[in-house]
Scaffold this motif. Sequence first.
Motif: not given
Length: 234
Positions: A38-42
């Motif tokens: 989620g951190r990377y996709a965000g």
Amino acid sequence: GAMLRRLLPQGARMGCRYFSASAAATDVLPQSVFGVSGRYAGALWLSAAKVDKLSAIETNLQTLRSCYDQDDVFRTFVKDPSLSRDDKKETMLSITSQAEPLLQDFVGLLCDNGRMNQLPKIFEDFETLMRAHRNEIAVKVTTARELDAEEKGLVDEKLGEMKDPEEKYLVTMQTDPSIIGGIKIQIGETMIDASVSTAIKEIQQVLAGEFQMMADEEEEYEEGEEESVEEGTA
């Protein structure tokens, strides 16, 4: 890559939501996504939104996801922890040579940080963000059997009554014989039933009426069979 690296710490603070579809609102995410992926996709989503490249990055990721889903060699490469980060980076930059520079920076960052194993979940998280950005909501409709065109039309009509005007429902239908006479509808993460929805109750009444008629016909058929057996043994 510098933009993504600056954004990654911000990606840990994802309990936020904006309600405008404007591309100018790029300081927060359209929906919460969690974990490392989620951190990377965000971070990727925010970076793409800032340079008006959301659609292009989405297309690039869809192409990469198709390769991952269909190519055993590529899938094994992504998951293989024995390959060095530099080797993975060189290969990934070659694979994405025709993609947006931002995506190339992104896959390079994943390799540098040893996070290539997060790629499959990143595909899903980015798709979740894009759906939220477009106000698209996944809807799963479960019925006892496959519906005909008229019945599907009824379901679509009632779903239209339930949604907000700015929302778009992405409907998938499946069957489950154990719910004869009924219907289950899941909107996003929420299961809706007849106790809270008049629309679903109306659909249930239509389907339940048909199934009751089928049950009556079956009962009449069985009674007729019993009479034939009795006459044959008399």
